[in-house]
Design an enzyme around this catalytic site. Structure first.
Site, mmCIF file in Angstrom:
data_model
loop_
_atom_site.group_PDB
_atom_site.id
_atom_site.type_symbol
_atom_site.label_atom_id
_atom_site.label_comp_id
_atom_site.label_asym_id
_atom_site.label_seq_id
_atom_site.Cartn_x
_atom_site.Cartn_y
_atom_site.Cartn_z
ATOM 1 N N CYS A 193 0.864 -1.190 0.000
ATOM 2 C CA CYS A 193 0.000 0.000 0.000
ATOM 3 C C CYS A 193 0.895 1.233 0.000
ATOM 4 C CB CYS A 193 -0.974 -0.020 1.182
ATOM 5 S SG CYS A 193 -0.179 -0.027 2.809
ATOM 6 N N ASN A 249 2.344 1.391 4.347
ATOM 7 C CA ASN A 249 2.626 0.104 5.022
ATOM 8 C C ASN A 249 2.307 0.167 6.518
ATOM 9 O OD1 ASN A 249 5.484 -2.093 5.635
ATOM 10 N ND2 ASN A 249 3.414 -2.677 5.107
ATOM 11 N N CYS A 259 -1.426 0.636 7.367
ATOM 12 C CA CYS A 259 -2.861 0.316 7.500
ATOM 13 C C CYS A 259 -3.262 -0.896 6.657
ATOM 14 C CB CYS A 259 -3.734 1.505 7.118
ATOM 15 S SG CYS A 259 -3.482 2.964 8.161
ATOM 16 N N ARG A 260 -3.341 -0.726 5.344
ATOM 17 C CA ARG A 260 -3.929 -1.763 4.496
ATOM 18 C C ARG A 260 -3.025 -2.968 4.282
ATOM 19 N NH1 ARG A 260 -5.057 2.265 -0.257
ATOM 20 N NH2 ARG A 260 -3.165 3.106 0.709
ATOM 21 N N SER A 261 -1.773 -2.746 3.870
ATOM 22 C CA SER A 261 -0.935 -3.927 3.566
ATOM 23 C C SER A 261 -0.551 -4.721 4.820
ATOM 24 C CB SER A 261 0.289 -3.557 2.709
ATOM 25 O OG SER A 261 1.137 -2.657 3.351
ATOM 26 N N ASP A 293 -8.071 3.887 1.156
ATOM 27 C CA ASP A 293 -7.143 4.310 2.206
ATOM 28 C C ASP A 293 -7.943 4.743 3.442
ATOM 29 O OD1 ASP A 293 -5.307 5.560 3.780
ATOM 30 O OD2 ASP A 293 -4.475 6.819 2.193
#
Ligand code: 4NP
Length: 155
Positions: free
Chosen positions: A10, A13, A15-17, A124
């Protein structure tokens, strides 16, 4: 394929990934799939930080572990080392394909292409509320199931 190596990417690095890494590790373990899993950000602003506390709280409530995760930027070697490089959104995808050698671009995919949702980008959640993190988890869980089915077919 020998033990596949999957990298989730993301922007930050945090939150999402990291959430995708935690969910996929849990689901791959449960499926008995031997796979190397990591995550990284296209940007290095948050290098060395733990995943965002809101991501950790939301993920932990669903039983996922973020143990051992700290943020790192994507490195040039990643494009050689990993078999699949999964972008959370189109901006990450463009940045990854821009950096990769022509021979490596085939490894880069939009992560949600493995899912069943009509949404093709993991939004995001950084500047939003806790609900954003729940939505991120829902999308990620669904795409992880599809990714596991795909990897199982390669065995
Ligand atoms: P991520 O979220 O890409 O899912 O880790 C973000 C984290 C930090 C920022 C943006 C997005 N930031 O602007 O610092």
């Amino acid at each position: 394929m020998s033990k596949p190596k999957v990298l989730f990417v993301c922007l930050g690095n945090i939150c999402r990934s990291p959430t995708a890494e935690a969910v996929f590790r849990h689901k791959a373990n449960a499926a008995g799939l031997d796979v190397y899993i990591d995550s990284a950000g296209t940007d290095g602003w948050h290098k060395g930080e733990l995943p965002d506390v809101r991501a950790r709280e939301a993920g932990s409530r669903r039983g996922y572990s973020f143990a051992g995760q700290t943020a790192r930027p994507v490195a040039d070697e990643d494009f050689e080392d990993f078999d699949l490089i999964l972008a959370m959104d189109r901006r990450n995808y463009s940045e990854l394909t821009r950096r990769a050698l022509e021979t490596q671009t085939g490894k880069i995919r939009l992560f949600l292409d493995f899912g069943t949702s009509s949404e093709k980008e993991v939004p995001d959640p950084y500047y939003g509320g806790q609900g954003g993190f729940e939505h991120v988890l829902n999308l990620i869980e669904d795409a992880c199931d599809g990714l596991i089915a795909t990897l199982e077919n390669l065995k």
